[in-house]
Design a protein around this motif. Sequence first.
Motif, PDB file in Angstrom:
ATOM      1  N   GLN A 180       4.343   6.923  -1.795  1.00  0.00           N
ATOM      2  CA  GLN A 180       4.693   8.157  -2.523  1.00  0.00           C
ATOM      3  C   GLN A 180       5.119   7.596  -3.952  1.00  0.00           C
ATOM      4  OE1 GLN A 180       7.108  10.476   0.081  1.00  0.00           O
ATOM      5  NE2 GLN A 180       5.439  11.883   0.433  1.00  0.00           N
ATOM      6  N   ALA A 183       2.100   6.613  -6.031  1.00  0.00           N
ATOM      7  CA  ALA A 183       1.341   7.704  -6.430  1.00  0.00           C
ATOM      8  C   ALA A 183       2.046   8.428  -7.763  1.00  0.00           C
ATOM      9  CB  ALA A 183       1.444   8.806  -5.387  1.00  0.00           C
ATOM     10  N   SER A 184       3.174   8.503  -7.580  1.00  0.00           N
ATOM     11  CA  SER A 184       4.005   8.997  -8.872  1.00  0.00           C
ATOM     12  C   SER A 184       3.769   8.151 -10.271  1.00  0.00           C
ATOM     13  CB  SER A 184       5.331   9.263  -8.631  1.00  0.00           C
ATOM     14  OG  SER A 184       6.100   8.100  -8.375  1.00  0.00           O
ATOM     15  N   THR A 185       3.534   6.915  -9.921  1.00  0.00           N
ATOM     16  CA  THR A 185       3.001   6.022 -11.077  1.00  0.00           C
ATOM     17  C   THR A 185       1.697   6.178 -11.491  1.00  0.00           C
ATOM     18  OG1 THR A 185       4.461   4.467  -9.757  1.00  0.00           O
ATOM     19  CG2 THR A 185       3.400   3.573 -11.804  1.00  0.00           C
ATOM     20  N   GLU A 187      -0.400   8.626 -10.629  1.00  0.00           N
ATOM     21  CA  GLU A 187      -0.775   9.998 -10.880  1.00  0.00           C
ATOM     22  C   GLU A 187      -2.184  10.186 -10.389  1.00  0.00           C
ATOM     23  OE1 GLU A 187       0.094  10.682 -15.064  1.00  0.00           O
ATOM     24  OE2 GLU A 187       2.092  11.468 -14.545  1.00  0.00           O
ATOM     25  N   LEU A 188      -2.519   9.800  -9.311  1.00  0.00           N
ATOM     26  CA  LEU A 188      -3.712  10.159  -8.644  1.00  0.00           C
ATOM     27  C   LEU A 188      -3.758  10.997  -7.123  1.00  0.00           C
ATOM     28  CD1 LEU A 188      -5.325   6.501  -8.506  1.00  0.00           C
ATOM     29  CD2 LEU A 188      -5.824   8.262 -10.197  1.00  0.00           C
TER      30      LEU A 188
END
Length: 377
Positions: A180, A183-185, A187-188
């Motif tokens: 998570q 993913a926030s870095t 943005e996929l």
Amino acid sequence: MSRPLRADIDLDALRHNYQLACELAPGSRSLAVIKADAYGHGAVACAHALADLAPAFAVATIEEALALRDGGVTHPVVLLEGVFEAAEYVLAAQQGFWCAIHSEWQLAALEATELSAPLSCWIKFDSGMHRLGFTAEEAVEAKTRLEASGKARDLHLMTHFSTADSLSPDYFRKQLAAVQTLASTLELPLCLANSPATLACPEAHGDWNRPGIMLYGADPLEGANDASRRLKPVMTLSTAIIAVREVAVGEPVGYAGRFVATRPTRIGVIACGYGDGYDRHAVDGTPVLVEGQETVLAGKVSMDMMTIDITDITGAQVGSRVVLWGKGLDVNRVAASCDTISYTLLTGILPRVPKCYHGGRQSIAAQSISGTGGTYA
Ligand SMILES: *Cc1c(COP(=O)(O)O)cnc(C)c1O
């Protein structure tokens, strides 16, 4: 009369289980994982049965994906381990396969390959399984390079949980937090849950999930929950008694005389063995169902036959139907008696066992499609 062993495949149960996966994860799309010939159930037939429900399928090799195309399946197909050599990228781009990218060599090979169209690439992150995937820093670099290459489109981030099916929630939570954060870095869109996580861990549902074993109705959880109790078995492996023996006290049965009668015993000989994929490690006491009544294996599994104790089964005779797993007998119980898991039993079924397909909205269409390797009832 032909040999009575067969695998009945209930395509309505397959559809029910897929719909359960979707219902449990209403915010996710679910890739139907049909690698290893749909866990032994026949990938082309299963894909056709799910065609109107599933947006995409997932397999382990490009050969498996091409077999789906040969069988008339036109959906996107994810290659869960990506390519094994650079030349596969060309085919993958032509065929609209989506590729996992887990290693530097795959990334470099893609950068160096001329493609007819950009590939949908799924960056695999190693969140703690330590099998395939990039570290967080490498995944960031992979994204940058894929975007710069002009060879990739529709980037996704995926990871695989090593413990969602066991009672070690701490490690699972660590993996989830790691993916998570990444993913926030990046943005996929995220592709996360396998069957156990789909069934038991709503917090691990991603934009995409990847249910496999649950589609076939085998519960992967160590302890069943309300969701997994709704799964329906898809494969019922059954055969019949082909001979009956009366065995006196003290007499051994089968190879090495592993089973020895401790009472006057009626033995049913049934047509199934390890040459059909039944696990040779099955112990005496492994459950079977005869005419709906439960009894046990008695003696070692041979290549083409097995011996079962029918002393207490009223009406058991030559021709009596015997269920080895499936409807009425949970494959997990058989797996426990073989010191293995449902996955190996189901995928272990060999081509010698005829498959007979039932139900499924698409079964009429599938009948006319070659390569399903079975018959439709
Ligand atoms: C096989 C596989 C799955 C499906 O796992 P199940 O436990 O059968 O649900 C999901 N993701 C990956 C990467 C796989 O290899």
